[in-house]
Scaffold this active site. Structure first.
Site, PDB file in Angstrom:
ATOM      1  CG  ASP A  63      -0.392   0.269   2.353  1.00 44.47           C
ATOM      2  OD1 ASP A  63       0.721   0.353   2.604  1.00 44.47           O
ATOM      3  OD2 ASP A  63      -1.259   0.249   3.423  1.00 44.47           O
ATOM      4  CB  CYS A  92       0.235  -2.812   4.433  1.00 39.23           C
ATOM      5  SG  CYS A  92      -0.299  -3.656   5.967  1.00 39.23           S
ATOM      6  CB  THR A 100       0.973  -3.555  11.000  1.00 39.99           C
ATOM      7  OG1 THR A 100      -0.105  -3.878  10.351  1.00 39.99           O
ATOM      8  CG2 THR A 100       0.776  -2.463  11.598  1.00 39.99           C
ATOM      9  CB  VAL A 126      -2.003  -6.810  10.359  1.00 42.41           C
ATOM     10  CG1 VAL A 126      -3.303  -7.382  11.026  1.00 42.41           C
ATOM     11  CG2 VAL A 126      -1.073  -7.127  11.614  1.00 42.41           C
ATOM     12  CG  HIS A 131       6.439 -26.244  11.564  1.00 42.05           C
ATOM     13  ND1 HIS A 131       6.318 -26.445  12.879  1.00 42.05           N
ATOM     14  CD2 HIS A 131       7.544 -26.893  11.105  1.00 42.05           C
ATOM     15  CE1 HIS A 131       7.625 -27.140  13.362  1.00 42.05           C
ATOM     16  NE2 HIS A 131       8.398 -27.550  12.262  1.00 42.05           N
ATOM     17  CG  ASN A 132       2.583 -22.960   9.939  1.00 40.39           C
ATOM     18  OD1 ASN A 132       3.421 -22.143  10.518  1.00 40.39           O
ATOM     19  ND2 ASN A 132       1.864 -23.672  11.007  1.00 40.39           N
ATOM     20  NE  ARG A 165       2.963   3.993   9.118  1.00 38.98           N
ATOM     21  CZ  ARG A 165       1.769   4.152   8.862  1.00 38.98           C
ATOM     22  NH1 ARG A 165       0.698   3.510   9.200  1.00 38.98           N
ATOM     23  NH2 ARG A 165       1.163   5.270   8.244  1.00 38.98           N
ATOM     24  NE  ARG A 224       5.201 -32.603  14.131  1.00 39.74           N
ATOM     25  CZ  ARG A 224       6.525 -32.492  13.803  1.00 39.74           C
ATOM     26  NH1 ARG A 224       7.057 -33.235  13.226  1.00 39.74           N
ATOM     27  NH2 ARG A 224       7.139 -31.386  14.547  1.00 39.74           N
ATOM     28  CG  HIS A 225       4.389 -30.023   9.926  1.00 33.92           C
ATOM     29  ND1 HIS A 225       4.206 -29.631  11.363  1.00 33.92           N
ATOM     30  CD2 HIS A 225       5.804 -30.380   9.833  1.00 33.92           C
ATOM     31  CE1 HIS A 225       5.414 -29.513  12.089  1.00 33.92           C
ATOM     32  NE2 HIS A 225       6.342 -30.286  11.315  1.00 33.92           N
TER      33      HIS A 225
HETATM   34  C1  RB5 Z   1      -2.276   2.502   6.621  1.00 31.19           C
HETATM   35  O1  RB5 Z   1      -2.319   3.582   7.389  1.00 31.19           O
HETATM   36  C2  RB5 Z   1      -2.235   1.237   7.320  1.00 31.19           C
HETATM   37  O2  RB5 Z   1      -3.359   1.022   8.102  1.00 31.19           O
HETATM   38  C3  RB5 Z   1      -2.047  -0.007   6.692  1.00 31.19           C
HETATM   39  O3  RB5 Z   1      -0.631   0.352   6.036  1.00 31.19           O
HETATM   40  C4  RB5 Z   1      -1.893  -1.297   7.332  1.00 31.19           C
HETATM   41  O4  RB5 Z   1      -0.819  -0.980   8.493  1.00 31.19           O
HETATM   42  C5  RB5 Z   1      -2.682  -1.900   7.750  1.00 31.19           C
HETATM   43  O5  RB5 Z   1      -2.862  -3.081   8.361  1.00 31.19           O
END
Ligand code: RB5
Length: 153
Positions: A8, A65, A67, A69, A98-99, A109, A132-133
């Site tokens: 992103d 991105c 994080t 996440v 394993h996964n 960041r 097993r995995h």
């Molecule tokens: C963008 O501000 C931020 O939310 C995105 O890059 C990311 O960290 C979302 O999980």
């Protein structure tokens, strides 16, 4: 091997660094992310890379991105995708062994470019161990496909 990469707007610089690193390793990189810093919603890249991995257009994916996440959550909505956020090389290696992760994600960041390269290298150099995995991966797929899990009944 072909790698799909996506990002992103907060991860453009790190995406370029990882892309160059992958190309130095001799890998072909297909870029599904954004090139500029104007707001770019991460689900778009997560979706595109997830689809490309799932349909075999690319072999594996890398998502970045802020994080790692949000973009990994988006990719994980595609059937057959096993994406995980890794901020350290050990988790990256084990996530493959394993996964059998087929997408790795990290946060621009959270990790610097040298650590990110090390994470990607550990991940790419590791191999799924099966055995097993595989049984547990099959259980995850069962949840995905049926929204149930016989072993938990
Ligand atoms: C963008 O501000 C931020 O939310 C995105 O890059 C990311 O960290 C979302 O999980």
């Amino acid at each position: 091997m072909k790698i799909g990469i996506g990002n992103d707007h907060v991860a453009v610089e790190l995406k370029q660094a990882i892309k160059a690193h992958l190309e130095e390793r001799g890998l072909e990189v297909v870029d599904f992310g954004c090139a500029g810093t104007d707001r770019f919603d991460y689900p778009i890249s997560g979706y595109k890379v997830g689809r490309a991995v799932a349909d075999g257009t690319v072999d594996l994916g890398v998502l970045i991105c802020g994080t790692g996440v949000g973009i990994s959550l988006a990719a994980n909505k595609i059937h057959g995708i096993r994406a995980c956020v890794c901020s350290d090389p050990y988790t990256a290696k084990l996530s493959r062994e394993h996964n059998n992760t087929n997408i790795i994600a990290f946060g621009a960041r959270v990790v610097g470019s040298e650590l990110a390269k090390m994470i990607v290298d550990e991940w790419l150099d590791a191999e799924f161990q099966g055995g097993r995995h595989q049984h547990r991966i099959d259980m995850i797929a069962e949840i995905e496909q049926t929204q149930g899990l016989e072993a938990a009944e």
